[in-house]
Design a protein around this motif. Structure first.
Motif, short mmCIF file in Angstrom:
data_model
loop_
_atom_site.label_atom_id
_atom_site.label_comp_id
_atom_site.label_asym_id
_atom_site.label_seq_id
_atom_site.Cartn_x
_atom_site.Cartn_y
_atom_site.Cartn_z
N LEU A 104 0.86 -1.18 0.00
CA LEU A 104 0.00 0.00 0.00
C LEU A 104 0.90 1.22 0.00
N SER B 224 -7.94 -1.40 9.54
CA SER B 224 -7.57 -0.23 8.75
C SER B 224 -8.72 0.76 8.60
N LYS B 225 -9.90 0.23 8.30
CA LYS B 225 -11.06 1.11 8.09
C LYS B 225 -11.46 1.79 9.38
N ARG C 179 -7.04 4.45 5.54
CA ARG C 179 -7.13 4.64 4.09
C ARG C 179 -6.88 6.09 3.71
N ASN D 66 -3.79 1.85 -4.93
CA ASN D 66 -4.16 1.42 -3.58
C ASN D 66 -5.55 0.81 -3.52
N LYS D 67 -6.45 1.34 -4.32
CA LYS D 67 -7.83 0.85 -4.29
C LYS D 67 -7.89 -0.65 -4.64
N TRP E 257 -7.46 -2.53 -1.37
CA TRP E 257 -8.64 -2.49 -0.51
C TRP E 257 -9.76 -3.37 -1.08
#
Length: 381
Positions: free
Chosen positions: A114, A288-289, A294, A346-347, A350
């Protein structure tokens, strides 16, 4: 071929030991200088902390290396290391390249899994070393693409990650020794927590505390960020006891591989540290969320304002690294026009996290424990 392999701490040795094993099986003249200490050591000051191995005995062609503080039994063709921008490795690279006319190979230790603001700055700094390095051995096509998005200019060859070729295969007697050392209760589940040293650190600790409160009958251990317990900034969190009651820190780097196996649940914020848990089919919990990682990964303000708690969240540090005269120059480097292209992939991470096979392929193109063989094959060619 004459091959030198060097590592200045246990983390570095863990990235190179499979390559050492593979090279010893081939028709290769080998000289190895490695350190098993958790804290980084310098050969010029701490030579007694290093282990030296060679399969070339009674050589008449001894060559003195000032940076290794020892004689080599041959003139090296290749130097393999896993750390390039910092000392003592940077000086070793310069000596081997300029004095011995040796080729340099760097085994990428950390996955650019990431991309973050810190990773962007680190890659810009890394580009200063690129002219002295012949090849960087990387883990996957995706990670290679991530590094390119950060502006990395070096030559990369995708081989997989040799760190995981053999380190997770722990003999049962070593597992039993660790169980005794850490007082493992066979009637309980063991949980491995992963620390952060960035601005989300305290939020992640709050998640840990909540999980512990909800599951009081588990055993808890924490894997510090490398060097974290011994830094002036964070050592108070670890000594005399870890700041979260009931959590035991794993302070010795060499213990972590066995604890990856022993612990049933791995908890932290999504990064390459989860790779071991996924390989071992452990339960992996990502916060992470919940802690806003993010957005924070791509926010330059903690660095520009020196308000973050991370070791690298300091504008002054990066101004020294890049020899900048004003913060305005750093602000230009961290402007949206430069940062936005660095985060375009990065998306994918995720969106892929719930797909175990997909996420493993992002980490490592092969996942076959043969990265060391591909590296040696490359050197021999």
């Amino acid at each position: 071929m004459n091959l030198v392999i060097f590592a200045s701490d246990a983390k570095g040795t863990s990235s190179l030991n499979s390559i050492i094993n593979e090279a010893s099986k081939r028709n290769i003249n080998l000289f190895v200088m490695i350190c098993q200490d958790t804290q980084l050591r310098y050969p010029t000051y701490d030579k007694n902390k290093f282990e030296i191995l060679t399969n070339v005995e009674n050589s008449s062609q001894k060559i003195w290396s000032k940076t290794l503080n020892t004689y080599l039994p041959f003139k090296p063709d290749w130097l393999i290391i896993q750390r390039e921008r910092w000392e003592p490795e940077f000086s070793i690279i310069l000596e081997f390249k300029n004095l011995f006319n040796c080729k340099i190979g760097v085994v990428e230790q950390n996955s650019a899994f990431l991309n973050t603001v810190e990773a962007y700055l680190e890659n810009m700094s890394k580009n200063k070393v690129v002219p002295f390095v012949d090849v960087f051995f990387d883990h996957s096509d995706f990670i290679k693409k991530q590094r390119k998005a950060l502006g990395f200019e070096g030559k990369s060859v995708v081989v997989g990650n040799p760190k995981y070729d053999i380190n997770l295969d722990i003999p049962i007697d070593q597992i039993n020794q660790l169980k005794q050392k850490y007082n493992i209760d066979s009637k309980k589940q063991q949980v491995l927590l992963f620390a952060l040293t960035n601005s989300s650190r305290e939020e992640l600790f709050k998640c840990f505390v909540e999980f512990i409160d909800n599951n009081p009958n588990y055993q808890y251990f924490i894997k510090p960020f490398p060097g974290e317990p011994f830094s002036d900034q964070y050592k108070k969190d670890y000594f005399p006891k870890f700041k979260i009651p009931g959590v035991t820190p794993i302070l010795e780097e060499t213990d972590i591989w066995g604890m990856f196996n022993i612990c049933d649940i791995h908890i932290g914020a999504l990064s390459s540290i989860f790779y071991s848990g996924l390989l071992l089919n452990k339960q992996v919990i990502d916060y992470s969320k919940e802690i806003g990682m993010r957005d924070r990964y791509t926010d330059p303000s903690p660095i520009l304002e020196s308000k973050g708690i991370g070791l690298e969240d300091k504008a002054e540090l990066w101004m020294r690294v890049f020899n900048l005269n004003s913060k305005t120059e750093l602000e230009e480097i961290l402007s949206p026009k430069n940062l936005d292209p660095a985060f375009i992939y990065n998306k994918i991470v995720w969106d892929t996290f719930d797909n175990k096979k997909g996420i493993l392929n992002l980490f490592d193109k092969f996942n076959d424990s043969k990265a060391c063989s591909r590296i040696i094959n490359y050197l021999l060619k």
